[in-house]
Design a protein around this motif. Sequence first.
Motif, PDB file in Angstrom:
ATOM      1  N   PHE A  85      46.172  44.979  39.460  1.00 34.48           N
ATOM      2  CA  PHE A  85      45.663  43.792  38.771  1.00 34.48           C
ATOM      3  C   PHE A  85      46.447  43.538  37.474  1.00 34.48           C
ATOM      4  CE2 PHE A  85      42.804  41.678  35.765  1.00 34.48           C
ATOM      5  CZ  PHE A  85      42.486  40.541  36.492  1.00 34.48           C
ATOM      6  N   ALA A  86      46.796  44.602  36.757  1.00 34.47           N
ATOM      7  CA  ALA A  86      47.574  44.450  35.527  1.00 34.47           C
ATOM      8  C   ALA A  86      48.936  43.816  35.824  1.00 34.47           C
ATOM      9  CB  ALA A  86      47.748  45.802  34.842  1.00 34.47           C
ATOM     10  N   MET A  87      49.560  44.232  36.919  1.00 32.52           N
ATOM     11  CA  MET A  87      50.850  43.644  37.299  1.00 32.52           C
ATOM     12  C   MET A  87      50.696  42.168  37.662  1.00 32.52           C
ATOM     13  SD  MET A  87      52.589  46.697  39.529  1.00 32.52           S
ATOM     14  CE  MET A  87      52.960  48.288  38.763  1.00 32.52           C
ATOM     15  N   ASP A  88      49.616  41.846  38.364  1.00 32.12           N
ATOM     16  CA  ASP A  88      49.372  40.446  38.717  1.00 32.12           C
ATOM     17  C   ASP A  88      49.105  39.607  37.468  1.00 32.12           C
ATOM     18  OD1 ASP A  88      49.669  40.803  41.474  1.00 32.12           O
ATOM     19  OD2 ASP A  88      47.590  41.469  41.689  1.00 32.12           O
ATOM     20  N   ALA A  89      48.355  40.173  36.528  1.00 31.33           N
ATOM     21  CA  ALA A  89      48.090  39.457  35.273  1.00 31.33           C
ATOM     22  C   ALA A  89      49.388  39.225  34.508  1.00 31.33           C
ATOM     23  CB  ALA A  89      47.095  40.248  34.423  1.00 31.33           C
ATOM     24  N   LEU A  90      50.284  40.207  34.546  1.00 26.43           N
ATOM     25  CA  LEU A  90      51.583  40.051  33.894  1.00 26.43           C
ATOM     26  C   LEU A  90      52.388  38.938  34.552  1.00 26.43           C
ATOM     27  CD1 LEU A  90      53.731  41.001  31.893  1.00 26.43           C
ATOM     28  CD2 LEU A  90      54.426  42.734  33.563  1.00 26.43           C
ATOM     29  N   ALA A  91      52.374  38.895  35.883  1.00 21.19           N
ATOM     30  CA  ALA A  91      53.090  37.839  36.599  1.00 21.19           C
ATOM     31  C   ALA A  91      52.539  36.467  36.237  1.00 21.19           C
ATOM     32  CB  ALA A  91      52.990  38.072  38.107  1.00 21.19           C
ATOM     33  N   LEU A  92      51.213  36.350  36.180  1.00 23.87           N
ATOM     34  CA  LEU A  92      50.602  35.077  35.794  1.00 23.87           C
ATOM     35  C   LEU A  92      50.921  34.738  34.341  1.00 23.87           C
ATOM     36  CD1 LEU A  92      47.129  35.382  37.547  1.00 23.87           C
ATOM     37  CD2 LEU A  92      48.877  33.665  38.014  1.00 23.87           C
ATOM     38  N   GLY A  93      50.966  35.765  33.486  1.00 25.08           N
ATOM     39  CA  GLY A  93      51.323  35.537  32.099  1.00 25.08           C
ATOM     40  C   GLY A  93      52.721  34.961  31.959  1.00 25.08           C
ATOM     41  N   LEU A  94      53.663  35.452  32.753  1.00 27.74           N
ATOM     42  CA  LEU A  94      55.029  34.922  32.723  1.00 27.74           C
ATOM     43  C   LEU A  94      55.062  33.469  33.191  1.00 27.74           C
ATOM     44  CD1 LEU A  94      56.990  38.003  34.131  1.00 27.74           C
ATOM     45  CD2 LEU A  94      56.896  37.202  31.758  1.00 27.74           C
ATOM     46  N   ILE A  95      54.235  33.145  34.184  1.00 30.49           N
ATOM     47  CA  ILE A  95      54.117  31.754  34.628  1.00 30.49           C
ATOM     48  C   ILE A  95      53.573  30.892  33.494  1.00 30.49           C
ATOM     49  CG2 ILE A  95      52.906  30.194  36.201  1.00 30.49           C
ATOM     50  CD1 ILE A  95      52.961  32.460  38.267  1.00 30.49           C
ATOM     51  N   THR A 134      48.915  40.690  46.966  1.00 36.77           N
ATOM     52  CA  THR A 134      49.563  40.026  45.844  1.00 36.77           C
ATOM     53  C   THR A 134      50.801  40.833  45.468  1.00 36.77           C
ATOM     54  OG1 THR A 134      48.251  41.319  44.279  1.00 36.77           O
ATOM     55  CG2 THR A 134      47.350  39.182  44.963  1.00 36.77           C
ATOM     56  N   LEU A 135      51.535  40.358  44.472  1.00 36.37           N
ATOM     57  CA  LEU A 135      52.711  41.096  44.020  1.00 36.37           C
ATOM     58  C   LEU A 135      52.328  42.503  43.558  1.00 36.37           C
ATOM     59  CD1 LEU A 135      55.700  41.266  43.230  1.00 36.37           C
ATOM     60  CD2 LEU A 135      55.100  40.219  41.032  1.00 36.37           C
ATOM     61  N   GLY A 136      51.254  42.594  42.768  1.00 35.81           N
ATOM     62  CA  GLY A 136      50.817  43.899  42.275  1.00 35.81           C
ATOM     63  C   GLY A 136      50.374  44.818  43.405  1.00 35.81           C
ATOM     64  N   LYS A 137      49.624  44.292  44.356  1.00 38.95           N
ATOM     65  CA  LYS A 137      49.165  45.115  45.480  1.00 38.95           C
ATOM     66  C   LYS A 137      50.345  45.559  46.348  1.00 38.95           C
ATOM     67  CE  LYS A 137      44.438  43.363  45.939  1.00 38.95           C
ATOM     68  NZ  LYS A 137      44.412  42.451  44.781  1.00 38.95           N
ATOM     69  N   ARG A 138      51.334  44.693  46.502  1.00 40.31           N
ATOM     70  CA  ARG A 138      52.494  45.080  47.305  1.00 40.31           C
ATOM     71  C   ARG A 138      53.245  46.227  46.637  1.00 40.31           C
ATOM     72  NH1 ARG A 138      54.439  42.605  51.557  1.00 40.31           N
ATOM     73  NH2 ARG A 138      53.059  40.826  51.171  1.00 40.31           N
ATOM     74  N   ASP A 176      45.449  27.479  24.826  1.00 41.04           N
ATOM     75  CA  ASP A 176      44.991  28.694  25.502  1.00 41.04           C
ATOM     76  C   ASP A 176      44.636  28.306  26.922  1.00 41.04           C
ATOM     77  OD1 ASP A 176      43.871  30.999  26.438  1.00 41.04           O
ATOM     78  OD2 ASP A 176      42.165  31.012  25.073  1.00 41.04           O
ATOM     79  N   ILE A 177      45.426  28.786  27.885  1.00 41.35           N
ATOM     80  CA  ILE A 177      45.147  28.472  29.288  1.00 41.35           C
ATOM     81  C   ILE A 177      44.673  29.716  30.048  1.00 41.35           C
ATOM     82  CG2 ILE A 177      46.681  26.481  29.388  1.00 41.35           C
ATOM     83  CD1 ILE A 177      48.768  28.236  30.737  1.00 41.35           C
ATOM     84  N   GLY A 178      44.272  30.731  29.304  1.00 39.85           N
ATOM     85  CA  GLY A 178      43.720  31.925  29.947  1.00 39.85           C
ATOM     86  C   GLY A 178      44.777  32.909  30.391  1.00 39.85           C
ATOM     87  N   ILE A 179      45.848  32.426  31.012  1.00 39.54           N
ATOM     88  CA  ILE A 179      46.927  33.309  31.443  1.00 39.54           C
ATOM     89  C   ILE A 179      48.019  33.399  30.374  1.00 39.54           C
ATOM     90  CG2 ILE A 179      46.522  32.972  33.894  1.00 39.54           C
ATOM     91  CD1 ILE A 179      48.790  30.938  33.937  1.00 39.54           C
ATOM     92  N   ALA A 180      47.962  32.540  29.370  1.00 38.17           N
ATOM     93  CA  ALA A 180      48.908  32.558  28.249  1.00 38.17           C
ATOM     94  C   ALA A 180      48.339  31.688  27.135  1.00 38.17           C
ATOM     95  CB  ALA A 180      50.288  32.051  28.666  1.00 38.17           C
ATOM     96  N   SER A 181      48.735  31.979  25.909  1.00 41.65           N
ATOM     97  CA  SER A 181      48.289  31.175  24.772  1.00 41.65           C
ATOM     98  C   SER A 181      49.354  31.217  23.687  1.00 41.65           C
ATOM     99  CB  SER A 181      46.951  31.691  24.223  1.00 41.65           C
ATOM    100  OG  SER A 181      47.093  33.023  23.743  1.00 41.65           O
ATOM    101  N   ALA A 182      49.338  30.217  22.830  1.00 43.32           N
ATOM    102  CA  ALA A 182      50.262  30.163  21.699  1.00 43.32           C
ATOM    103  C   ALA A 182      49.559  29.425  20.566  1.00 43.32           C
ATOM    104  CB  ALA A 182      51.567  29.462  22.079  1.00 43.32           C
ATOM    105  N   ILE A 199      45.505  27.848  38.413  1.00 45.71           N
ATOM    106  CA  ILE A 199      46.769  28.535  38.697  1.00 45.71           C
ATOM    107  C   ILE A 199      46.494  29.934  39.253  1.00 45.71           C
ATOM    108  CG2 ILE A 199      48.839  29.528  37.643  1.00 45.71           C
ATOM    109  CD1 ILE A 199      48.785  27.186  35.649  1.00 45.71           C
ATOM    110  N   ALA A 200      45.548  30.653  38.621  1.00 48.46           N
ATOM    111  CA  ALA A 200      45.199  31.995  39.097  1.00 48.46           C
ATOM    112  C   ALA A 200      44.591  31.938  40.492  1.00 48.46           C
ATOM    113  CB  ALA A 200      44.233  32.662  38.121  1.00 48.46           C
ATOM    114  N   LEU A 201      43.766  30.924  40.751  1.00 46.41           N
ATOM    115  CA  LEU A 201      43.165  30.761  42.085  1.00 46.41           C
ATOM    116  C   LEU A 201      44.253  30.514  43.131  1.00 46.41           C
ATOM    117  CD1 LEU A 201      40.543  30.441  43.763  1.00 46.41           C
ATOM    118  CD2 LEU A 201      40.636  27.988  43.238  1.00 46.41           C
ATOM    119  N   ALA A 202      45.258  29.700  42.761  1.00 45.97           N
ATOM    120  CA  ALA A 202      46.358  29.413  43.686  1.00 45.97           C
ATOM    121  C   ALA A 202      47.235  30.635  43.906  1.00 45.97           C
ATOM    122  CB  ALA A 202      47.203  28.255  43.150  1.00 45.97           C
ATOM    123  N   TYR A 203      47.189  31.587  42.979  1.00 49.02           N
ATOM    124  CA  TYR A 203      47.961  32.831  43.125  1.00 49.02           C
ATOM    125  C   TYR A 203      47.182  33.850  43.956  1.00 49.02           C
ATOM    126  CZ  TYR A 203      50.256  37.226  41.737  1.00 49.02           C
ATOM    127  OH  TYR A 203      50.884  38.444  41.741  1.00 49.02           O
TER     128      TYR A 203
END
Length: 320
Positions: free
Chosen positions: A22-32, A75-79, A298-304, A58-62
């Motif tokens: 899950f952490a890897m998937d969150a990282l992938a979404l964060g990069l998106i 997912t990428l993390g599970k793979r 703040d879009i949940g997967i990234a913020s600035a 976006i997370a739902l589509a991932y």
Amino acid sequence: MSAIQPFDTHSIAGFWRRIAAFAMDALALGLIGITLGAIFEEQLVSLGPWGRLLGFLIALAYFGPLNSRLAGGQTLGKRLLQIKVVDAQGAPLALGRSLLRFLPLGSVWFLNNAQLPDGVLFSAWAAVFGLAILGLGASTLYLYVFNRRSRQSLHDWLVGSFVVNAASQGALAAEIAGPPPKLHRVVCALLLALGGLAPLISQQFQQQEPFAQLGHILHAVNAETWVVSSGVNQGATYTSSSSAGSKTTRHLSINAVSRDADIDNAERAQKLATLALAAHPAAGQLDLIQITIVHGYDIGIASAWRSHSTARAPAKWLAP
């Protein structure tokens, strides 16, 4: 040809592998999210509190398609961690079932720290959001840790899914795929109930001093047309040194999210401090009032965010 035998508990993915995936998937979404922010920052800022809905979609589509049969339940993390999502028969989930599986986890993720209006925070609707954030969050965490037989969490229970080692084949053993233990069901029911009740209990405390005065400040600040949402905190900071001894600084902090980029507007900071002192006269006896104005997305997967803070003694805020 022999029939495929049910696999045992050793085929169920462990706690740390699921968390790491899950952490890897969150990282992938964060990069998106960061990429979207670099290209569409102005548009994301304009979404305001609704930015988290975009992140949710976006997370739902991932997670939805990748955890389904479309990607073999990985997912990428599970793979990378060599685990997958299956049903009780060992088959990947249909897309609709996988999308539904994400909803409880997504609700906790994207409603947490969302900028909710006063009309929600101080109404019966707070119980609904408390159940969705606190109740679902606590139940999900409890099951991750203590449901060792099947390692199903709340979103797995919802659709009858399991996370297993990628090499596993065949149906799950009956003792794993059976109904959840009664103890876990009772604990989750209690956690959900407490999650719904917690905001209502909090509202009762907020009507008492000193919380009531802070609530008055919050209402006054949020009434400003340029303010999206705000937070108010009163506390004390303790410092000590060998030469000067110990010192206590009592302070009131206001954090206001601005609709525009004018975060260093001195008149706005002055207005918020004046509103605070009018709503909470006792704040005039504090050592400092700090006003922080922030602007960003703040879009949940990234913020600035960009921010500007000003801290003064109450008397100096009132000085002409």
